[in-house]
Design a protein around this motif. Structure first.
Motif, mmCIF file in Angstrom:
data_model
loop_
_atom_site.group_PDB
_atom_site.id
_atom_site.type_symbol
_atom_site.label_atom_id
_atom_site.label_comp_id
_atom_site.label_asym_id
_atom_site.label_seq_id
_atom_site.Cartn_x
_atom_site.Cartn_y
_atom_site.Cartn_z
ATOM 1 N N THR B 182 10.195 -5.571 -88.023
ATOM 2 C CA THR B 182 9.779 -6.226 -89.257
ATOM 3 C C THR B 182 10.982 -6.830 -89.962
ATOM 4 O O THR B 182 10.919 -7.946 -90.488
ATOM 5 C CB THR B 182 9.069 -5.230 -90.197
ATOM 6 O OG1 THR B 182 8.072 -4.547 -89.472
ATOM 7 C CG2 THR B 182 8.446 -5.937 -91.373
ATOM 8 N N LEU B 183 12.076 -6.110 -89.941
ATOM 9 C CA LEU B 183 13.298 -6.632 -90.542
ATOM 10 C C LEU B 183 13.747 -7.913 -89.832
ATOM 11 O O LEU B 183 14.090 -8.912 -90.474
ATOM 12 C CB LEU B 183 14.388 -5.573 -90.406
ATOM 13 C CG LEU B 183 15.502 -5.642 -91.415
ATOM 14 C CD1 LEU B 183 14.930 -5.527 -92.801
ATOM 15 C CD2 LEU B 183 16.483 -4.519 -91.159
ATOM 16 N N ILE B 186 11.556 -10.737 -90.915
ATOM 17 C CA ILE B 186 11.858 -11.235 -92.263
ATOM 18 C C ILE B 186 13.100 -12.116 -92.245
ATOM 19 O O ILE B 186 13.122 -13.201 -92.833
ATOM 20 C CB ILE B 186 12.032 -10.064 -93.241
ATOM 21 C CG1 ILE B 186 10.710 -9.341 -93.430
ATOM 22 C CG2 ILE B 186 12.551 -10.547 -94.590
ATOM 23 C CD1 ILE B 186 10.832 -8.044 -94.174
ATOM 24 N N LEU B 187 14.139 -11.664 -91.533
ATOM 25 C CA LEU B 187 15.363 -12.470 -91.480
ATOM 26 C C LEU B 187 15.102 -13.808 -90.795
ATOM 27 O O LEU B 187 15.604 -14.850 -91.223
ATOM 28 C CB LEU B 187 16.464 -11.712 -90.745
ATOM 29 C CG LEU B 187 17.116 -10.616 -91.559
ATOM 30 C CD1 LEU B 187 18.047 -9.786 -90.699
ATOM 31 C CD2 LEU B 187 17.885 -11.202 -92.725
ATOM 32 N N THR B 190 13.173 -16.039 -93.398
ATOM 33 C CA THR B 190 13.928 -16.584 -94.533
ATOM 34 C C THR B 190 14.939 -17.633 -94.080
ATOM 35 O O THR B 190 15.215 -18.581 -94.802
ATOM 36 C CB THR B 190 14.664 -15.494 -95.331
ATOM 37 O OG1 THR B 190 15.505 -14.766 -94.441
ATOM 38 C CG2 THR B 190 13.709 -14.560 -96.018
ATOM 39 N N SER B 191 15.491 -17.468 -92.865
ATOM 40 C CA SER B 191 16.471 -18.466 -92.440
ATOM 41 C C SER B 191 15.824 -19.702 -91.848
ATOM 42 O O SER B 191 16.501 -20.684 -91.586
ATOM 43 C CB SER B 191 17.448 -17.863 -91.433
ATOM 44 O OG SER B 191 16.738 -17.441 -90.309
ATOM 45 N N MET B 193 13.378 -21.365 -93.457
ATOM 46 C CA MET B 193 12.804 -22.175 -94.526
ATOM 47 C C MET B 193 13.368 -23.584 -94.399
ATOM 48 O O MET B 193 14.527 -23.767 -94.028
ATOM 49 C CB MET B 193 13.202 -21.608 -95.895
ATOM 50 C CG MET B 193 12.522 -20.305 -96.196
ATOM 51 S SD MET B 193 10.854 -20.555 -96.732
ATOM 52 C CE MET B 193 9.939 -19.796 -95.441
ATOM 53 N N THR B 207 20.189 -17.137 -86.228
ATOM 54 C CA THR B 207 19.354 -16.037 -86.728
ATOM 55 C C THR B 207 18.049 -15.973 -85.973
ATOM 56 O O THR B 207 17.488 -14.899 -85.758
ATOM 57 C CB THR B 207 19.045 -16.230 -88.220
ATOM 58 O OG1 THR B 207 20.178 -16.758 -88.859
ATOM 59 C CG2 THR B 207 18.644 -14.942 -88.871
#
Lengths: 186, 503
Positions: B182-183, B186-187, B190-191, B193, B207
């Motif tokens: 999950t981490l 998420i990373l 967000t990278s 976007m 990433t």
């Protein structure tokens, strides 16, 4: 990766972290989990982080893209001056806020995400970045130039009004488009 | 309405099918776990949080299978080639691969959220059950242990009084892999976007390789086999009492069955890129054009292209892992291929700087080429009438097409169906067209599209007009609307088909 502004990624990461922190907190409180007090803190911290991170900073180079409706948030965040401008403060703040989340399962993910965001902000601060508000550009009043001292004496030569208006049936050969529709009865 | 169907119908259909499968999987597995008699005892401990966790898990299996496929560009190229029989509408769907990839990613994110919340509840309730807070049945069920003499297995993964939900999560394979992946997710999100991707491609690309951790963790996520069921007896027994003489079952580890196929395909894709990376490429000519545009003429043995195709370039001196797409501006009839590269971000700027420092007539930095890959421009010759619109560096594919038409015309190629080519190049160079070298005076400035479309419609009644765009999003939206507006469902009237390529 020479020219990256780390703060931009830190901003996205911390906004996501805030949301996750708050969601985890809501689950913890609603489910009345053991340690729900940490969850309640998580909600408060998550919401606070979201509000702080919502307004994007102005970029050093290039165009800055605002988030929808961020202007009122920009004004609030700007009001705190150096506390919100400096990224070392933000890094430390996020690190401090994330710690209580580690004590309870529901908020642990929010804790780790916020911790990572804190580290990226630290990197941004080390690279000398800071938060700059995106403010709307105020229109400069058009200053009258020095050359306009003498207005023209004669009106510009124009054909009489009947010949001036373009005929409707001659539209195809017209050199340019009319900005407004032309009707014969005008 | 009819016009919308012509231009968007198949995409909408595919989306409906995809969403339909998602909904079906969710509802089916929800009911399977909510009403299946073999989970009666597990539900005793967990309530409805069990189906709420398992249903998104099924949707996640499906979507994690799908997500790797749209980014296998060589596979898509292969499909595109084999769809020649099936008409251009099918092939156009392959242009929208990145949009689909993002859609599937959003679905994965949403389902991960639901799955995680449900498991948060599960962890808490497993712990409470063990500590006897839910009554004697739950307590007794929790006491069941892995025992080969009694032929039982544990039902409650919490095995001791000192286990807290946090400890449970971090000491089980499922919990640990769950948190890690999950981490990673998420990373990755967000990278990727748009803001970050457009400005700092490297951060996004490096990433995004966290997907390796994601898939590794995903495959082992169920390895602990903690969701257990019991054998269903016939006739069904009274479940308010715990009978001890029946067999408890361990679930089948399922996720790998869903994702192994696409993982292998993606591995082949990366392998292919690596092989292409090793193949030698030499420079025929390097020209630096005005407005910071670099033209590279390259030669690669065995390289074959079609008009308007693009290649991915990798320059190890700048970055080992990055491949960037560039449309080819040469025609297939030439014995080399060329690309025009505009200075946009770190990679392109570094390349131009490197090339500027080269000695006169020297070879450029080592370059690897992957491709060629097909685009909508291949279909230009299928239409009787084509409208090519290029904005800025987007004129490049059409340069290739025009050059090819010139060659075909020169050699009197009988396969040339195209009778007329209208082109509008929106760029700021004055005299001879810098890219094609043709003397056709390009009209610059922003055209009045309504006028243009109306004119084309009048000149070509009952024709199918292909409109091709390579340019910015805003222009794409504008043109797409115009295509829909000026198309007619009536086969006797003009129809505009919109095709766009944009990276």
């Amino acid at each position: 990766m020479g020219k990256i502004e780390w703060a931009m990624w830190a901003n996205e990461q911390s906004l996501a972290a805030g949301l996750i922190y708050a969601t985890g907190g809501i689950v913890g409180v609603a489910g009345q989990f053991r340690g729900w007090q940490f969850a309640a803190f998580g909600i408060a911290a998550g919401v606070f982080v979201c509000l702080l991170e919502y307004p994007r900073s102005k970029r050093r180079k290039g165009t800055s893209v605002e988030r929808t409706g961020q202007y009122c948030f920009t004004v609030c965040v700007k009001a705190f001056g150096p506390l919100t401008r400096n990224y070392y403060v933000r890094a430390f703040l996020h690190a401090a806020l994330c710690v209580p989340g580690g004590f309870m399962l529901a908020t642990v993910l929010g804790c780790v995400c916020l911790g990572i965001a804190s580290l990226i902000y630290l990197s941004a601060a080390i690279h000398g970045e800071h938060w700059e508000p995106i403010l709307p550009r105020t229109e400069q009043p058009k200053s009258v130039g020095n050359s306009i001292k003498e207005p023209p004496q004669n009106p510009p030569p124009r054909p009489p009004p009947e010949l001036r208006r373009k005929k409707v049936d001659k539209l195809e050969t017209a050199v340019y488009d009319n900005p407004m529709s032309v009707t014969i009865n005008e | 309405m009819g016009n919308w169907i012509i231009n968007h119908g198949l995409s909408a259909f595919i989306l409906v099918v995809w969403m339909g499968i998602n909904i079906f999987l969710f509802v089916y597995y929800y009911l399977f776990y909510d009403q299946g008699p073999q989970f009666e005892y597990t539900r005793e401990l967990l309530g409805s949080a069990l189906p709420w966790a398992r249903a998104p898990a099924a949707v996640l299996n499906f979507n994690c299978m799908l997500i790797l496929l749209p980014v296998c560009r060589n596979l898509l190229s292969l499909l595109r080639g084999s769809f020649i029989c099936c008409g251009r509408t099918m092939r156009k769907q392959l242009d929208k691969n990145l949009t689909f990839h993002k859609l599937v990613a959003y679905m994965i994110a949403l389902m991960t959220a639901v799955h995680t919340v449900a498991h948060l509840l599960n962890a808490e309730w497993y712990t409470n059950s063990f500590q006897g807070q839910y009554g004697p049945l739950a307590g007794n069920l929790s006491m069941l242990d892995d025992s080969s003499e009694l032929k039982t297995t544990y039902l409650n993964p919490v095995r001791s009084n000192s286990t807290t939900p946090t400890l449970l999560v971090f000491t089980t394979i499922a919990g640990l892999t769950g948190v890690v992946i999950t981490l990673a997710l998420i990373l990755m999100i967000t990278s990727s976007m748009e803001v970050i991707r457009r400005s700092y491609y490297e951060v996004f690309w490096y990433t995004h390789h966290l997907f390796i951790i994601f898939f590794a963790g995903l495959v082992f996520h169920g390895a602990g086999r903690i969701v257990r069921s019991q054998q269903v007896t016939d006739p069904p027994h009274n479940t308010s009492f715990l009978l001890t003489d029946f067999i408890w079952l361990n679930p089948l580890l399922q996720t790998w069955m869903w994702v192994i196929g696409p993982m292998i395909i993606y591995l082949c894709e990366r392998l292919l890129r690596f092989i292409r990376y090793m193949q030698p490429v030499s420079y025929r000519k390097i020209v630096i054009r005005p407005s910071k545009v670099l033209e590279l003429q390259l030669v690669k043995p065995g390289f074959k292209m079609a008009v308007g195709q693009y290649v991915f370039l990798n320059c190890p001196a700048i970055s080992q892992l990055e491949w960037h797409p560039f449309t080819m501006t040469s025609a297939p009839e030439e014995d080399f291929f060329s690309v025009h590269i505009r200075s946009v971000g770190d990679w392109t700027e570094d390349l131009i700087k490197m090339v500027e420092n080269l000695p006169e007539g020297g070879q450029g930095p080592k370059m690897a080429v992957d491709g060629p890959f097909g685009t909508a421009s291949e279909d230009v010759f299928d239409y009787e009438v084509s409208m090519l619109v290029g904005a800025g560096i987007g004129v490049t594919p059409f340069a290739s097409i025009l050059k090819s038409i010139w060659y075909k015309f020169k050699d009197s190629d009988p396969k040339l169906r195209t009778k007329r080519v209208n082109h509008a190049m929106v760029h700021f160079d004055k005299d001879t067209d810098i890219i094609t070298g043709l003397k056709q005076k390009t009209s610059y400035g922003r055209p009045n599209w309504d006028k243009e479309f109306e004119q084309v419609r009048q000149e070509n009644p009952s024709s199918v007009v292909g409109t091709f765009l390579c340019g910015p999003q805003a222009l794409a939206k504008d043109l797409e609307k115009k295509c829909v507006k000026y198309s007619d469902v009536d086969p006797r009237k003009t129809k505009f088909y919109f095709n766009k390529e944009n990276f």
